[in-house]
Design an enzyme around this catalytic site. Structure first.
Site, PDB file in Angstrom:
ATOM      1  N   PRO A   1       0.757   2.220  -0.640  1.00 36.75           N
ATOM      2  CA  PRO A   1      -0.134   3.272  -1.037  1.00 36.75           C
ATOM      3  C   PRO A   1       0.006   4.121  -2.297  1.00 36.75           C
ATOM      4  O   PRO A   1       1.141   4.700  -2.325  1.00 36.75           O
ATOM      5  CB  PRO A   1      -0.243   4.434   0.190  1.00 36.75           C
ATOM      6  N   GLU A   2      -1.050   4.356  -3.370  1.00 34.54           N
ATOM      7  CA  GLU A   2      -0.643   5.041  -4.655  1.00 34.54           C
ATOM      8  C   GLU A   2      -1.438   6.461  -4.279  1.00 34.54           C
ATOM      9  O   GLU A   2      -2.064   6.599  -3.470  1.00 34.54           O
ATOM     10  CB  GLU A   2      -1.185   4.307  -5.472  1.00 34.54           C
TER      11      GLU A   2
ATOM     12  N   HIS B   1       2.952  -0.495  16.104  1.00 37.22           N
ATOM     13  CA  HIS B   1       3.548   0.096  15.001  1.00 37.22           C
ATOM     14  C   HIS B   1       2.998   1.518  14.695  1.00 37.22           C
ATOM     15  O   HIS B   1       3.366   2.424  13.659  1.00 37.22           O
ATOM     16  CB  HIS B   1       3.210  -0.645  13.601  1.00 37.22           C
TER      17      HIS B   1
ATOM     18  N   ARG C   1       6.325  -1.055   8.328  1.00 32.52           N
ATOM     19  CA  ARG C   1       7.754  -1.497   7.525  1.00 32.52           C
ATOM     20  C   ARG C   1       8.462  -0.109   7.855  1.00 32.52           C
ATOM     21  O   ARG C   1       9.637  -0.412   7.429  1.00 32.52           O
ATOM     22  CB  ARG C   1       7.531  -1.785   6.156  1.00 32.52           C
TER      23      ARG C   1
ATOM     24  N   LYS D   1      12.309   9.357 -26.881  1.00 30.77           N
ATOM     25  CA  LYS D   1      12.489   8.707 -25.857  1.00 30.77           C
ATOM     26  C   LYS D   1      12.319   6.914 -26.323  1.00 30.77           C
ATOM     27  O   LYS D   1      11.169   6.680 -26.796  1.00 30.77           O
ATOM     28  CB  LYS D   1      11.318   8.732 -24.583  1.00 30.77           C
TER      29      LYS D   1
END
Ligand SMILES: [Zn+2]
Length: 270
Positions: free
Chosen positions: A2-3, A90, A109, A151
């Site tokens: 999931p983002e 789950h 997971r 950077k």
């Protein structure tokens, strides 16, 4: 995984079912998630929910005495279901609500987490030190330009660094750079203020599109069989190696940066 858009979609989906209702009790079937679910969460009884907010990919459920901090990990989902629906393998956490529904956390997971804090959650060790939210004014061209000075890191992995900005995952980084016309191989320090402007606008646009799309699937994922809306939008470059660029027709290229696949158009991005 999931983002940020999926987490925000989840927040919008569950918030109306929580705010203004009470948590009657919490039942934890499997406490061994990424970290053990603390007993303070298991002991919650008759707690009114004050609000449901989000910081980066963490969901924050505010209660009178503290906050539940939730991360969905690699495979976590949260649904609101009728309480009589039996739990499956789950389904690790159930939050019983005064509305008669149950907030159910599923995570095959078990890389996700449920944590408790009585301090301001923003100062929690997992959240302190995170960069600005991409959809706020704090994520501006001036900010990005300032951060990029000195950077040497290529701009794509740099943009995915949570200390620079939160929630720009692998797909969004490639897509945003394409829309901004910036090569993912450029060093961050080489970005001009104008390019930082284009990049912040692209990041916001890509994430907003994705959240809006997720929003259309909210009713789905609240149903028993539903899943959180998975981001499907018209991807410009991501996962399109060898296919023609949608703008110029040149074949989309793929390269690996910081162990992640990057997709870009060598003609449109400089
Ligand atoms: Zn192109």
């Amino acid at each position: 995984m999931p983002e940020l858009p999926e987490v925000e979609t989840t927040r919008r989906g569950i918030a109306p079912h929580l705010a203004g209702h009470k948590i009657l009790s919490v039942s934890v079937r499997q406490a061994q998630l990424r970290w053990p679910v603390p007993t303070a969460i298991r002991r919650l009884k008759n707690q009114p929910v004050v609000s449901v907010s989000r910081r980066a990919k963490y969901l924050l459920i505010a209660l009178p005495k503290g906050h539940i901090i939730i991360h969905l990990g690699m495979s976590g989902t949260i649904r609101v279901l009728p309480k009589k629906l039996p739990a499956a393998k789950h389904d690790h956490v159930d939050v019983l609500l005064s509305s008669g529904k149950v907030l159910r956390y599923t995570d095959p997971r078990r890389f996700g987490c449920w944590l408790w804090t009585t301090d301001n959650p923003i100062h929690h060790r997992l959240l302190a030190g995170l960069g600005p939210e991409p959809l706020t004014a704090g994520f501006s061209a001036a900010y990005l330009c300032r951060q990029s000075r000195g950077k040497r890191t290529p701009v794509k992995p740099w943009l995915m660094d949570n200390k620079v900005v939160v929630g720009v995952g692998n797909i969004y980084a490639s897509e945003s750079l394409f829309r901004a016309g910036i090569s993912p191989k450029r060093r961050a320090r080489s970005l001009t203020l104008d390019e930082c402007q284009k990049l912040t606008v692209s990041v916001k646009k890509v994430l907003r599109q994705s959240i809006n799309h997720g929003g259309t699937t909210i009713s789905d994922f609240l149903s028993a069989e539903g899943r959180p809306g998975h981001f499907v939008q018209k991807l410009q470059v991501y996962d399109r190696a060898g296919e023609p660029c949608r703008v110029c027709g040149a074949p989309v290229k793929k390269l690996t940066q910081a162990q992640r696949s990057t997709f870009y158009c060598p003609r449109c991005q400089h």
